[in-house]
Design an enzyme around this catalytic site. Structure first.
Site, PDB file in Angstrom:
ATOM      1  N   GLY A  88      -7.309 -13.350 -64.022  1.00  0.00           N
ATOM      2  CA  GLY A  88      -8.228 -13.410 -62.856  1.00  0.00           C
ATOM      3  C   GLY A  88      -9.349 -12.591 -63.116  1.00  0.00           C
ATOM      4  N   GLN A 100     -16.760  -7.541 -61.503  1.00  0.00           N
ATOM      5  CA  GLN A 100     -16.508  -7.059 -62.773  1.00  0.00           C
ATOM      6  C   GLN A 100     -17.477  -7.408 -63.931  1.00  0.00           C
ATOM      7  OE1 GLN A 100     -12.169  -8.576 -62.311  1.00  0.00           O
ATOM      8  NE2 GLN A 100     -11.983  -7.114 -63.818  1.00  0.00           N
ATOM      9  N   CYS A 107      -5.840  -4.442 -65.834  1.00  0.00           N
ATOM     10  CA  CYS A 107      -7.095  -4.995 -65.172  1.00  0.00           C
ATOM     11  C   CYS A 107      -7.993  -5.037 -66.425  1.00  0.00           C
ATOM     12  CB  CYS A 107      -7.656  -4.216 -64.088  1.00  0.00           C
ATOM     13  SG  CYS A 107      -9.401  -4.603 -63.361  1.00  0.00           S
ATOM     14  N   LEU A 108      -8.800  -6.156 -66.158  1.00  0.00           N
ATOM     15  CA  LEU A 108      -9.745  -6.181 -67.449  1.00  0.00           C
ATOM     16  C   LEU A 108     -10.849  -5.096 -67.359  1.00  0.00           C
ATOM     17  CD1 LEU A 108     -10.264 -10.039 -67.405  1.00  0.00           C
ATOM     18  CD2 LEU A 108      -9.078  -8.664 -69.174  1.00  0.00           C
ATOM     19  N   HIS A 147     -10.930  -6.004 -55.694  1.00  0.00           N
ATOM     20  CA  HIS A 147     -12.418  -5.677 -56.536  1.00  0.00           C
ATOM     21  C   HIS A 147     -13.627  -5.861 -55.573  1.00  0.00           C
ATOM     22  CE1 HIS A 147     -11.257  -5.020 -60.499  1.00  0.00           C
ATOM     23  NE2 HIS A 147     -10.371  -6.144 -60.521  1.00  0.00           N
ATOM     24  N   HIS A 198      -5.349  -8.279 -55.575  1.00  0.00           N
ATOM     25  CA  HIS A 198      -5.973  -7.356 -56.998  1.00  0.00           C
ATOM     26  C   HIS A 198      -7.363  -7.911 -56.726  1.00  0.00           C
ATOM     27  CE1 HIS A 198      -6.116  -5.524 -60.930  1.00  0.00           C
ATOM     28  NE2 HIS A 198      -7.081  -6.098 -60.980  1.00  0.00           N
ATOM     29  N   GLU A 199      -7.811  -9.156 -57.098  1.00  0.00           N
ATOM     30  CA  GLU A 199      -9.101  -9.725 -56.922  1.00  0.00           C
ATOM     31  C   GLU A 199      -9.741  -9.299 -55.878  1.00  0.00           C
ATOM     32  OE1 GLU A 199      -9.951 -10.109 -60.105  1.00  0.00           O
ATOM     33  OE2 GLU A 199      -7.680 -10.640 -60.777  1.00  0.00           O
TER      34      GLU A 199
HETATM   35 NI    NI Z   1      -8.798  -6.522 -61.989  1.00  0.00          NI
END
Ligand code: NI
Length: 188
Positions: free
Chosen positions: A46, A51, A94-95, A140, A136-137
């Site tokens: 995701g 991000q 998370c990235l 963000h 989660h997304e």
């Molecule tokens: Ni994330």
């Protein structure tokens, strides 16, 4: 298509609230395609537009697990319109918070309303990893990271380690060392 650099905490852009897109036009579709390519390359399951430093309410996901196979999902202006009383805990990563993982408790099931890649209104009822990943997304887009759901003590420890790791990476990069690969299992 283009690969875009992924911001990592504590970058202030990750704490900003993103704005809705007015319409899903070619520019938004290009953003979605670039985000999907960037997510696959990371690799992750995701990715949200902030991000990559774009403060628009756009997310992409692709979950391929035994029980959940979504294929690529493109969502503009996603909102949670229903959530279960029942909660579930999942070890999230998370990235933008590389190499750190923590259990986060969230509603087990959610229904999300969004605009798809063609700009059509869609609703998706999700459970399991997909429900976790969607929440989660969408977090963000409101400047919330999974570490904002855990204790301040643990959050600050992770942020300190990320700063230290970033400095080490910058130093290694200056000496030509390659970056370390990320764990794809939990990269949301
Ligand atoms: Ni994330």
């Amino acid at each position: 298509m283009a690969l875009l650099p992924i911001l990592t905490a504590p970058d202030p852009r990750l704490k900003k609230k993103s704005l809705p897109v007015e319409a899903v036009d070619d520019g938004v579709r290009q953003l979605m395609d670039d985000m999907l390519e960037t997510m696959y390359d990371a690799p992750g399951i995701g990715l949200a537009a902030p991000q990559i430093g774009v403060l628009k309410r756009v997310i992409v996901l692709d979950i391929e697990r035994e029980d959940t196979k979504t294929g690529p999902l493109f969502m503009a202006n996603p909102e949670i319109i229903d959530a279960s009383d029942e909660d579930v805990s999942y070890e999230e990563g998370c990235l933008s918070v590389p190499e750190h993982y923590s259990d986060v408790v969230r509603p087990a099931k959610v229904t999300v309303r969004y605009l798809d890649r063609e700009g059509k209104v869609q609703e998706l009822a999700a459970e399991g990893l997909l429900a976790t990943c969607l929440q989660h997304e969408i977090d963000h887009l409101d400047g919330i990271l999974f570490i904002d759901h855990i204790s301040a003590l643990k959050r600050n420890m992770i942020l300190r380690k990320l700063l230290k790791a970033r400095k080490e990476q910058e130093r290694d990069a200056a000496h030509g060392k390659p970056a370390v690969a990320k764990d794809p299992e939990h990269a949301l």
